[in-house]
Enzyme design. Structure first.
Site, PDB file in Angstrom:
ATOM      1  N   GLY A   1       0.899  -1.260  -0.034  1.00 55.32           N
ATOM      2  CA  GLY A   1       0.003   0.059  -0.105  1.00 55.32           C
ATOM      3  C   GLY A   1       0.780   1.417   0.131  1.00 55.32           C
TER       4      GLY A   1
ATOM      5  N   GLY B   1       2.901   3.484   1.497  1.00 59.37           N
ATOM      6  CA  GLY B   1       3.351   3.612   2.849  1.00 59.37           C
ATOM      7  C   GLY B   1       4.058   4.840   3.005  1.00 59.37           C
TER       8      GLY B   1
ATOM      9  N   LYS C   1       3.951  12.262  -2.870  1.00 56.62           N
ATOM     10  CA  LYS C   1       4.988  11.157  -2.669  1.00 56.62           C
ATOM     11  C   LYS C   1       5.805  11.791  -1.602  1.00 56.62           C
ATOM     12  CE  LYS C   1       7.870   7.464  -4.752  1.00 56.62           C
ATOM     13  NZ  LYS C   1       8.198   6.995  -5.914  1.00 56.62           N
TER      14      LYS C   1
ATOM     15  N   ASP D   1       9.182   5.609   8.070  1.00 57.46           N
ATOM     16  CA  ASP D   1       8.856   7.125   8.474  1.00 57.46           C
ATOM     17  C   ASP D   1       7.803   7.711   7.202  1.00 57.46           C
ATOM     18  OD1 ASP D   1      10.381   7.524   6.370  1.00 57.46           O
ATOM     19  OD2 ASP D   1      12.101   8.498   7.252  1.00 57.46           O
ATOM     20  N   GLY D   2       7.654   7.144   6.122  1.00 48.83           N
ATOM     21  CA  GLY D   2       6.465   7.809   5.129  1.00 48.83           C
ATOM     22  C   GLY D   2       7.148   8.948   4.447  1.00 48.83           C
TER      23      GLY D   2
ATOM     24  N   ASP E   1       3.816  -4.734  -7.483  1.00 48.06           N
ATOM     25  CA  ASP E   1       3.108  -3.553  -7.132  1.00 48.06           C
ATOM     26  C   ASP E   1       3.650  -2.137  -7.724  1.00 48.06           C
ATOM     27  OD1 ASP E   1       5.489  -4.642  -5.243  1.00 48.06           O
ATOM     28  OD2 ASP E   1       5.366  -2.591  -4.598  1.00 48.06           O
ATOM     29  N   ASN E   2       4.779  -2.402  -8.646  1.00 48.52           N
ATOM     30  CA  ASN E   2       5.157  -1.298  -9.275  1.00 48.52           C
ATOM     31  C   ASN E   2       4.780  -1.276 -10.874  1.00 48.52           C
ATOM     32  OD1 ASN E   2       6.418  -0.437  -6.842  1.00 48.52           O
ATOM     33  ND2 ASN E   2       8.194  -1.610  -7.246  1.00 48.52           N
TER      34      ASN E   2
ATOM     35  N   ASP F   1       6.768   4.414 -10.367  1.00 47.92           N
ATOM     36  CA  ASP F   1       7.596   4.260  -9.324  1.00 47.92           C
ATOM     37  C   ASP F   1       9.113   4.012  -9.655  1.00 47.92           C
ATOM     38  OD1 ASP F   1       5.891   4.304  -7.313  1.00 47.92           O
ATOM     39  OD2 ASP F   1       5.166   1.974  -7.787  1.00 47.92           O
TER      40      ASP F   1
END
Length: 466
Positions: free
Chosen positions: A79, A81, A101, A113-114, A236-237, A246
């Site tokens: 997801g 993140g 992003k 840490d996002g 996922d990319n 990505d």
């Protein structure tokens, strides 16, 4: 005026988590894309809005959930993140996501840490805008910012944020997430959403799969034609829209090698340059498995569904080969490349690999005869030339000039721009964006950007910044 129309936010709540971006202490604009802003109606946005500190009217911030195969290993929940989908903008050129992003922690951050730091943000801005200029389907960049925060990686870096634009952020892994949970209703809703948003010409599930397979064949062939190594082709990319997404440990080949690999985390070369077509095929197989239950209902049985999906999946190699011939044929100025031209193309690539000839400058150098200078075995190149001359079109020079860029985002130039930005000088990044927005024409003042790296400038590894 930004016209938000957030169709993804109207899907059931299990598709995402509604969450606002974390506040940035002192957002500062580094790069801004005025032409894209005009298209999106965001010309009046400033750094505070781009950082997500102020949510524009009509936006519905959320983090998308998905799963994925990462380097072949299954991760049941991934997801967004470190990103937040601010919303979707409807324009006369289509619908676009606006994605922040580096926006902070979400429920999918998995102890991260996002955040992002300014280096990978600049890399993605520069590379994605070049890809757009080179006519490769891609996400784009509206803005790159410093957030005013410090981000800890191997050391503390200035925090960064990218405002990313995409036709959507729906991935193969989005389908996999719901399939792995046996949530057939969610897969059906997602299928309908993707068909309406990206492939309205598809009349049913099987035709949708066919369109996605075709889009990936076209995309990967264009990557190969630029010497582009994505670096992290996990499911996922891979965007089902057929866009490049990505940009993490990505890079462009200097001296040609089919085994070129730059990602610091790909220890076994799974996603090396020559592997990209087969990896796209593998990813598409995972997507096809997600469509079995609903196609079973449409065709009246599991085996007919599996057989139909397998037939579509097996169409990828010939579709890709056709696209590859078209791309590389155009790079050689061949108007109607066929199977008989494949040895001609492969023999040139073989000579380039043997001598480590510069990928970009060799193809561009066919225009003025300078291609020969990039070879050690010039007799072998000279022997190849008459075969090429016999096949090139009357307007071969025009063809070559249109598809072979004079300049690419050289890895060492991006690194120089990042290091300069860390020292407070954004001029190198600004220059790269300016020059790479017109990669097929070049002024004398910018010819230095065509030079391959010296030995002490070679970038051997690139990083995603997480």
């Amino acid at each position: 005026m930004t016209d938000f129309d957030n169709s993804y936010a109207r899907l059931p709540e299990r598709f995402f988590t509604r969450i606002a971006p974390e506040l940035s202490p002192a957002p500062e604009m580094v790069l801004w894309n005025p032409d894209l802003a005009k298209l999106l109606g965001t010309s009046d946005w400033d750094a505070v809005i781009c950082a997500g500190n102020v949510i524009p009217e009509g936006a519905e911030p959320l983090a998308q959930v998905y799963a994925g195969h990462q380097f072949g290993g299954w991760s049941p929940q991934l997801g967004d993140g470190r990103a937040v989908l601010l919303g979707e903008v409807a324009t006369d050129q289509g619908r676009f996501d606006i994605h922040l992003k580096g926006a902070g922690r979400t429920p999918y951050s998995r102890n991260g840490d996002g955040r992002a730091w300014i280096g990978p943000v600049l890399r993605e801005y520069i590379v994605s805008e070049f890809m757009h200029a080179a006519d490769v389907p891609t996400t784009r960049a509206l803005a790159a910012l410093r957030t005013g925060a410090r981000v800890q990686r191997e050391r503390a870096y200035p925090g960064g944020m990218l405002v990313r634009i995409a036709a959507s952020h729906i991935r193969v892994g989005t389908f996999q997430y719901f399939t792995s949970r046996g949530d057939e209703e969610a897969v059906r809703l997602l299928t309908e959403h993707v068909r309406a948003r990206h492939y309205p010409q598809a009349a049913n599930t099987l035709e949708l799969y066919q369109e996605i397979v075709r889009a990936q064949a076209r995309l990967i062939a264009r990557w190969m034609g630029l010497g582009f190594v994505h670096g992290v082709m996990n499911t996922d990319n891979m965007a089902v829209s057929g866009e490049t997404i990505d940009f993490g440990p990505c890079a462009f080949i200097d001296g040609y090698s089919p085994k070129a690999l730059y990602s610091s985390i790909d220890q076994y070369g799974r996603y090396a340059y020559e592997q990209q077509p087969s990896m796209a095929h593998w990813n598409l197989a995972q997507l096809g498995s997600c469509f079995v239950p609903q196609l079973e209902a449409e065709l009246g049985g599991e085996q007919p569904a599996v057989d139909a999906l397998t037939e579509v999946l097996n169409s990828f190699p010939p579709l890709y080969q056709e696209e590859w011939r078209r791309v590389f044929g155009a790079k050689l100025g061949i108007a109607d490349p066929g199977e008989d031209d494949v040895p001609l193309i492969q023999d040139l690539l073989g000579l380039m690999a043997q001598d480590g000839a510069d990928f970009t400058n060799t193809f561009r150098g066919l225009l003025d005869g300078s291609a020969r200078d990039w070879f050690l075995d010039r007799d072998a190149f000279d022997a190849w030339v008459p075969r090429w001359q016999a096949r090139r079109a009357e307007n071969w020079q025009e063809m070559i000039a249109k598809v072979n860029p004079a300049v690419i985002p050289r890895n060492h130039r991006i690194e120089e721009a990042i290091q300069a930005s860390l020292a407070g000088d954004d001029s190198k990044a600004e220059r790269l964006v300016r020059v790479l927005s017109r990669p097929f024409t070049l002024s004398e003042d910018d010819e230095d950007l065509t030079h391959p790296p010296r030995e002490d400038q070679v970038v051997h590894q690139t990083f995603c910044g997480t």
